[in-house]
Each structure stands twice: as structure tokens, then as C-alpha cells.
Write an enzyme that holds these catalytic residues in place. Structure first.
Site, PDB file in Angstrom:
ATOM      1  N   ILE A   1      -7.007  -4.660   7.203  1.00  0.00           N
ATOM      2  CA  ILE A   1      -6.683  -5.862   6.482  1.00  0.00           C
ATOM      3  C   ILE A   1      -7.420  -5.714   5.214  1.00  0.00           C
ATOM      4  CG2 ILE A   1      -7.447  -8.478   6.599  1.00  0.00           C
ATOM      5  CD1 ILE A   1      -5.429  -7.637   8.698  1.00  0.00           C
TER       6      ILE A   1
ATOM      7  N   ARG B   1       1.906  -5.005   6.259  1.00  0.00           N
ATOM      8  CA  ARG B   1       1.087  -4.006   5.516  1.00  0.00           C
ATOM      9  C   ARG B   1       1.749  -2.673   5.381  1.00  0.00           C
ATOM     10  NH1 ARG B   1      -5.150  -2.415   4.655  1.00  0.00           N
ATOM     11  NH2 ARG B   1      -4.599  -0.844   3.062  1.00  0.00           N
TER      12      ARG B   1
ATOM     13  N   ARG C   1      -0.520   8.634 -10.085  1.00  0.00           N
ATOM     14  CA  ARG C   1      -0.731   7.507  -9.568  1.00  0.00           C
ATOM     15  C   ARG C   1       0.096   6.235 -10.117  1.00  0.00           C
ATOM     16  NH1 ARG C   1      -3.677   7.177  -5.332  1.00  0.00           N
ATOM     17  NH2 ARG C   1      -4.139   5.179  -5.680  1.00  0.00           N
TER      18      ARG C   1
ATOM     19  N   ARG D   1     -11.894   1.953  -9.008  1.00  0.00           N
ATOM     20  CA  ARG D   1     -10.868   2.937  -9.149  1.00  0.00           C
ATOM     21  C   ARG D   1     -11.178   3.526 -10.701  1.00  0.00           C
ATOM     22  NH1 ARG D   1      -5.098   2.399  -6.044  1.00  0.00           N
ATOM     23  NH2 ARG D   1      -6.126   1.772  -4.082  1.00  0.00           N
TER      24      ARG D   1
ATOM     25  N   HIS E   1       2.838   3.121  -9.070  1.00  0.00           N
ATOM     26  CA  HIS E   1       2.422   1.629  -9.157  1.00  0.00           C
ATOM     27  C   HIS E   1       3.766   1.101  -9.835  1.00  0.00           C
ATOM     28  CE1 HIS E   1      -1.428   2.037  -7.653  1.00  0.00           C
ATOM     29  NE2 HIS E   1      -1.959   2.541  -8.656  1.00  0.00           N
TER      30      HIS E   1
ATOM     31  N   ASP F   1       0.783  -1.391   0.075  1.00  0.00           N
ATOM     32  CA  ASP F   1       0.118   0.080  -0.030  1.00  0.00           C
ATOM     33  C   ASP F   1       0.850   1.329   0.145  1.00  0.00           C
ATOM     34  OD1 ASP F   1      -2.189   1.279  -0.059  1.00  0.00           O
ATOM     35  OD2 ASP F   1      -2.819   1.306   2.093  1.00  0.00           O
TER      36      ASP F   1
ATOM     37  N   LEU G   1      10.810 -20.379  -4.061  1.00  0.00           N
ATOM     38  CA  LEU G   1       9.737 -19.713  -3.769  1.00  0.00           C
ATOM     39  C   LEU G   1       8.803 -19.648  -4.572  1.00  0.00           C
ATOM     40  CD1 LEU G   1       8.951 -17.216  -1.574  1.00  0.00           C
ATOM     41  CD2 LEU G   1       9.785 -15.799  -3.612  1.00  0.00           C
TER      42      LEU G   1
HETATM   43  C1  FPP Z   1      -2.009  -0.072  -3.342  1.00  0.00           C
HETATM   44  O1  FPP Z   1      -1.229   1.486  -3.250  1.00  0.00           O
HETATM   45  C2  FPP Z   1      -1.244  -0.734  -4.728  1.00  0.00           C
HETATM   46  C3  FPP Z   1      -2.031  -1.256  -5.444  1.00  0.00           C
HETATM   47  C4  FPP Z   1      -3.298  -1.155  -5.691  1.00  0.00           C
HETATM   48  C5  FPP Z   1      -1.417  -2.069  -6.505  1.00  0.00           C
HETATM   49  C6  FPP Z   1      -0.121  -2.946  -6.321  1.00  0.00           C
HETATM   50  C7  FPP Z   1       0.631  -3.010  -7.658  1.00  0.00           C
HETATM   51  C8  FPP Z   1       1.869  -2.952  -7.523  1.00  0.00           C
HETATM   52  C9  FPP Z   1       2.877  -2.682  -6.729  1.00  0.00           C
HETATM   53  C10 FPP Z   1       2.415  -3.331  -9.370  1.00  0.00           C
HETATM   54  C11 FPP Z   1       2.281  -4.515  -9.907  1.00  0.00           C
HETATM   55  C12 FPP Z   1       2.620  -5.840  -9.083  1.00  0.00           C
HETATM   56  C13 FPP Z   1       3.375  -6.726  -9.463  1.00  0.00           C
HETATM   57  C14 FPP Z   1       3.079  -8.258  -8.454  1.00  0.00           C
HETATM   58  C15 FPP Z   1       4.074  -7.048 -10.526  1.00  0.00           C
HETATM   59  P1  FPP Z   1      -2.536   2.538  -3.698  1.00  0.00           P
HETATM   60  O2  FPP Z   1      -2.670   2.947  -4.831  1.00  0.00           O
HETATM   61  O3  FPP Z   1      -3.712   2.048  -2.814  1.00  0.00           O
HETATM   62  O4  FPP Z   1      -1.545   3.711  -2.720  1.00  0.00           O
HETATM   63  P2  FPP Z   1      -2.581   4.934  -1.794  1.00  0.00           P
HETATM   64  O5  FPP Z   1      -3.123   4.294  -0.669  1.00  0.00           O
HETATM   65  O6  FPP Z   1      -1.337   5.681  -1.602  1.00  0.00           O
HETATM   66  O7  FPP Z   1      -3.405   5.659  -2.689  1.00  0.00           O
END
Ligand code: FPP
Length: 246
Positions: A195, A188, A33, A71, A37, A20, A131
Site C-alpha cells: 500500500i 497497484r 527514469r 528521490r 515518467h 508504479d 469524473l
Molecule cells: C512510480 O514509478 C511513479 C511515480 C513516482 C510518479 C508517477 C507520475 C506520473 C505517472 C506522471 C505524472 C502524473 C500525472 C497525474 C500527470 P517508479 O518511479 O517508482 O517506478 P519503479 O518502481 O519502477 O522505479
């Protein structure tokens, strides 16, 4: 070094991670954003490597929740292409590191091209014995429990299962994590202490580790810190300290 503080005998077999803070990280860096990612993929690479190095057997990453479908469309689409790109780019690296990729979640809800790439990666890494990297995609804990209930109801109706045979282990064998041990440790990032509908059944006895680090900044050293913290705790499973120590 932090890795030297880890007791090699008490490595959790299964670590689950709620990644997160990508959005906030991007905002802090004056970017959109999606950029957050994208940087998050570097964190994924680092902890996959770290988990493999210390002998974690299963690493489950919450990469896309059922709720993430709500989203903005552009963000959902960008996450899809990022995921596919990352998987395609990293496949040789995964094979080199003996990592087996698996997926849990409602994969049928993804566009055909995403499903195809996921299946190819699963197939391409299926002989690896190191793994197990489990990506939770279009996943939620309630979805998982409901789909297990539906399978069981179907078996009851058709007479393939008797009601008096239903117990915890039969129920668990219908979850998407069937055959995978429950996570001993759930991490987390980003300072949120929730959760968020992740592995609800499976975390009954998990230790929780919350860190303020935003996901794109998380690296294997932070994973090792979480594991060292986990190893300092006493897991009692409802028993007393005396019972555990004897
Ligand atoms: C949460 O941060 C993150 C996600 C919803 C996406 C997670 C995806 C990746 C890390 C990239 C791809 C993954 C792999 C396995 C290759 P958020 O957008 O909710 O952040 P915020 O709470 O600060 O808005």
C-alpha cells in the site's frame, strides 16, 4: 470487448490507483527514469478517459508521495515540471471531457509555480460535473491522518468541538478526502503488493487489484479488466454470504 463485460450497475464510484513501475519500464527500454515518467502520462490520459466513459465518479491517482521527496533532486525536479506541463497541456482535454481536477496532499510543500498551476487547473475545471480526477501530491496516508488529528486537537482546545462528539464521520470530515466516498477498488501496477502509505484510513473495505503491468503500459482496457474482476467478488463488510445475498 472487455468493456462489454462490465456490469453498468455495479461500477465502483471511486477507484484509487498506485501508479508504479515507471523506472523499471524506462530501464527495460534502455532509457532514463524521467522517460518512464513521461510515458506514464499517456497511461494517465487513457485511464482518465476510460473512467469517464464507464461512469466512475472519483479517480484518485498517487502521483507524488511524501516519500518521493527523498528521490534524487533531478528526478524530483523533473517530476514537478512533468506534472505542470501535463496539467497545462491537458486542461482543454479535461474540460472537453467534463473532468473536474482536484488535489489532495501537502500542496504547500511544492514550489510556488507548481502551486499556481495546480490552483489554475482546479479553478478552470471546477464547474465540470463528470469524473473527479483527484491527484494525490506530496501525499501519504499517515500525513493525512495526522493533519486531521491536528485540526481536531485545535478544535478541542478552542472549544469548537467536544470530545464526546468525535466519531468516525467527524474524523473523516477532517481528512483531505472529506466528502469523497471511500474507494471501493484500489489498483497497484508493477507487481508490487503493497500500500506504500497511500489512503490508509479510506481503504478499510477496499478491494485490492494487483497487476504486473508496468504503469506506462497500463491503458483503459486494463482498468476495465480490473473493474470486471472487482465485479466478480463478493464484498461482505464483515457479514456472512447469506446476509449479503438476502
Ligand atoms: C512510480 O514509478 C511513479 C511515480 C513516482 C510518479 C508517477 C507520475 C506520473 C505517472 C506522471 C505524472 C502524473 C500525472 C497525474 C500527470 P517508479 O518511479 O517508482 O517506478 P519503479 O518502481 O519502477 O522505479
Amino acid at each position: 470487448m472487455i468493456i462489454d463485460q462490465i456490469k453498468t450497475k455495479c461500477i465502483p464510484r471511486h477507484v484509487a490507483v498506485i501508479m508504479d513501475g515507471n523506472g523499471r519500464w524506462a530501464e527495460l527500454h534502455g532509457n532514463d527514469r524521467i522517460y518512464g515518467h513521461r510515458q506514464g502520462v499517456d497511461a494517465v490520459r487513457s485511464i482518465v478517459e476510460g473512467a469517464g466513459e464507464i461512469g466512475v465518479e472519483y479517480l484518485t491517482l498517487y502521483a507524488f508521495s511524501t516519500e518521493n521527496w527523498d528521490r534524487p533532486k533531478e528526478e524530483v525536479n523533473a517530476l514537478m515540471s512533468l506534472l505542470v506541463d501535463a496539467i497545462v497541456k491537458e486542461i482543454d482535454n479535461l474540460n472537453e471531457k467534463n473532468v473536474r481536477m482536484r488535489v489532495i496532499g501537502n500542496i504547500g510543500s511544492f514550489p510556488e509555480y507548481v502551486q499556481t498551476k495546480l490552483m489554475e487547473a482546479i479553478e478552470n475545471t471546477s464547474d465540470n460535473t463528470g469524473l473527479n480526477l483527484i491527484l494525490a501530491l506530496s501525499y501519504s496516508g499517515r500525513w493525512d491522518i495526522l493533519q486531521a488529528v491536528k485540526q481536531i486537537a485545535d478544535k478541542l482546545t478552542s472549544g469548537r468541538l467536544q470530545e464526546n462528539k468525535i466519531n468516525e464521520s467527524v474524523f473523516m470530515s477532517h481528512l483531505s478526502t472529506a466528502g469523497i466516498p471511500d474507494p471501493e477498488l484500489l489498483i497497484r501496477t508493477s507487481g508490487e503488493n503493497r500500500i506504500s502509505n497511500f489512503l490508509l484510513w479510506q481503504i478499510a473495505y477496499s478491494e485490492f487489484y494487483f497487476t504486473p503491468i508496468l504503469w506506462p503500459d497500463f491503458r483503459k482496457e486494463n482498468l476495465f479488466e480490473a473493474i470486471a474482476d472487482f465485479q466478480r467478488r463478493e464484498r461482505r463488510f464483515g457479514k456472512t454470504s447469506e446476509q449479503i445475498r438476502s
